[in-house]
Write a protein that holds these residues in place. Sequence first.
Motif, short mmCIF file in Angstrom:
data_model
loop_
_atom_site.label_atom_id
_atom_site.label_comp_id
_atom_site.label_asym_id
_atom_site.label_seq_id
_atom_site.Cartn_x
_atom_site.Cartn_y
_atom_site.Cartn_z
N GLU A 1 1.96 -4.81 -5.59
CA GLU A 1 1.28 -5.63 -6.61
C GLU A 1 0.71 -4.76 -7.72
O GLU A 1 0.52 -5.21 -8.84
CB GLU A 1 0.14 -6.43 -5.95
N ASN A 2 0.41 -3.52 -7.37
CA ASN A 2 -0.13 -2.61 -8.39
C ASN A 2 0.17 -1.18 -7.96
O ASN A 2 0.42 -0.91 -6.79
CB ASN A 2 -1.63 -2.82 -8.56
N ILE A 3 0.16 -0.29 -8.92
CA ILE A 3 0.40 1.13 -8.61
C ILE A 3 -0.41 1.96 -9.59
O ILE A 3 -0.48 1.64 -10.78
CB ILE A 3 1.92 1.45 -8.66
N VAL A 4 -1.07 2.99 -9.08
CA VAL A 4 -1.93 3.83 -9.92
C VAL A 4 -1.50 5.28 -9.71
O VAL A 4 -1.36 5.73 -8.58
CB VAL A 4 -3.42 3.68 -9.50
N GLU A 5 -1.30 6.00 -10.80
CA GLU A 5 -0.91 7.41 -10.70
C GLU A 5 -2.15 8.28 -10.52
O GLU A 5 -3.10 8.19 -11.29
CB GLU A 5 -0.12 7.84 -11.94
N VAL B 1 8.95 -5.58 -6.72
CA VAL B 1 9.13 -4.16 -6.41
C VAL B 1 8.58 -3.95 -5.00
O VAL B 1 7.45 -4.35 -4.71
CB VAL B 1 8.37 -3.27 -7.43
N TYR B 2 9.41 -3.38 -4.12
CA TYR B 2 9.00 -3.24 -2.73
C TYR B 2 8.72 -1.78 -2.38
O TYR B 2 9.27 -0.86 -3.00
CB TYR B 2 10.09 -3.77 -1.81
N SER C 1 -5.24 1.84 -1.99
CA SER C 1 -4.91 1.79 -0.57
C SER C 1 -4.73 3.24 -0.11
O SER C 1 -5.03 4.17 -0.87
CB SER C 1 -3.60 1.02 -0.33
N ASP C 2 -4.22 3.42 1.09
CA ASP C 2 -3.91 4.79 1.52
C ASP C 2 -2.40 5.01 1.56
O ASP C 2 -1.90 5.91 2.23
CB ASP C 2 -4.55 5.11 2.88
N MET C 3 -1.66 4.15 0.85
CA MET C 3 -0.20 4.25 0.81
C MET C 3 0.25 4.99 -0.44
O MET C 3 0.11 4.48 -1.57
CB MET C 3 0.42 2.85 0.80
N ALA C 4 0.79 6.19 -0.25
CA ALA C 4 1.19 7.02 -1.39
C ALA C 4 2.70 6.97 -1.58
O ALA C 4 3.46 6.82 -0.62
CB ALA C 4 0.75 8.46 -1.14
N VAL C 5 3.10 7.13 -2.83
CA VAL C 5 4.53 7.20 -3.16
C VAL C 5 5.01 8.61 -2.83
O VAL C 5 4.40 9.59 -3.25
CB VAL C 5 4.72 6.93 -4.67
N ILE C 6 6.07 8.70 -2.02
CA ILE C 6 6.71 10.02 -1.87
C ILE C 6 8.05 9.96 -2.58
O ILE C 6 8.59 8.89 -2.81
CB ILE C 6 6.79 10.50 -0.41
N SER D 1 1.09 -6.19 -0.41
CA SER D 1 0.93 -7.04 0.76
C SER D 1 2.19 -6.96 1.62
O SER D 1 3.30 -6.83 1.10
CB SER D 1 0.67 -8.48 0.34
N ASN D 2 1.97 -7.03 2.93
CA ASN D 2 3.09 -6.86 3.86
C ASN D 2 4.02 -8.05 3.90
O ASN D 2 3.59 -9.19 3.87
CB ASN D 2 2.54 -6.64 5.26
N LYS D 3 5.29 -7.73 3.94
CA LYS D 3 6.31 -8.75 4.06
C LYS D 3 7.29 -8.15 5.06
O LYS D 3 8.06 -7.28 4.71
CB LYS D 3 6.98 -8.92 2.68
N THR D 4 7.19 -8.54 6.30
CA THR D 4 7.88 -7.86 7.41
C THR D 4 7.65 -6.35 7.31
O THR D 4 6.51 -5.92 7.15
CB THR D 4 9.39 -8.20 7.45
N ASN D 5 8.70 -5.54 7.32
CA ASN D 5 8.45 -4.09 7.27
C ASN D 5 8.43 -3.57 5.83
O ASN D 5 8.26 -2.39 5.59
CB ASN D 5 9.47 -3.31 8.11
#
Length: 266
Positions: free
Chosen positions: A182-186, A238-239, A194-199, A173-177
């Motif tokens: 809340e969760n992460i899936v490999e 974790v942000y 979501s469409d947010m990937a870890v780089i 969830s967004n907190k300013t920028n």
Amino acid sequence: MVRKAIIPAGGYGTRSLPITKALPKEMFPLGLKPAIHYIVEEAVHSGIEQLLIVISSLKHSILDYFDHPLELEAFLKSKNKEYLLERLELPKIDIFFMLQPSAKGLGDAIRIGKGFVGNEPFGVLLPDDFIISNENPALKQLIDEYKKTNSTVIGLKQVKQEQLKNYGVIQGSNKTNLIEIENIVEKPKSDPPSDMAVIGRYIFTPEIFQYLEGLKEGVNGEIQLTDAIKGLLEKQPVYGKIISGDRYDIGILKEYIELMKIMSNE
Ligand code: G1P
């Protein structure tokens, strides 16, 4: 202060076979320098003072590249080729090397760095993620957020739906920028959160090591850093921060060639 960072470079580079049988992908040329030279520079420009490169026994060329070649220097001097000495200049930083006995995965490579890191926050730079930014270097962008939050901060990028299966994907969830993760899936096979990937840029608090210890094999039979992050986020905030810049994956031939063109014009 984030003073230390780890570059995990122990993998086989299977996506780039057969060349990676003999040439680690970290040593792929970009202009006349290998890719890892620029990754080390990114760490230096982000304020990192000590770097650990985790290699495997097949990756001695990385160690050779960062060695100080006294004989070669003497040779250039004896042949009146001093003008070439500047080409041998390396980023000014203390570099340590450790061996990863077998390519068990990214989580295993980072776990090996526990003694090097000690009890302080640290950065991780995945060397096949190459990020060109007009603003601060990618790792520095995360360090700036760490300074405000004193929490783990992970680099993110919005990725097309069909590509999400190749990444760690977050839910948050967004907190300013910043995004509170809340969760992460490999590498989600279906229904990415979501469409947010870890780089490949991270700043970790040292507590991540508690979750790397004793981690079981995850996706693809590898010890996954993502699984340790999942444990950590249940105990600490974790942000995620969307990294500003263009990202190239050296393991994808098309992207490597594009990057090669850009860096050859430097
Ligand atoms: C690793 C991480 C993954 C991340 C990716 C970024 O995967 O496990 O979470 O999204 O790097 O490049 P790899 O590409 O090593 O399979």
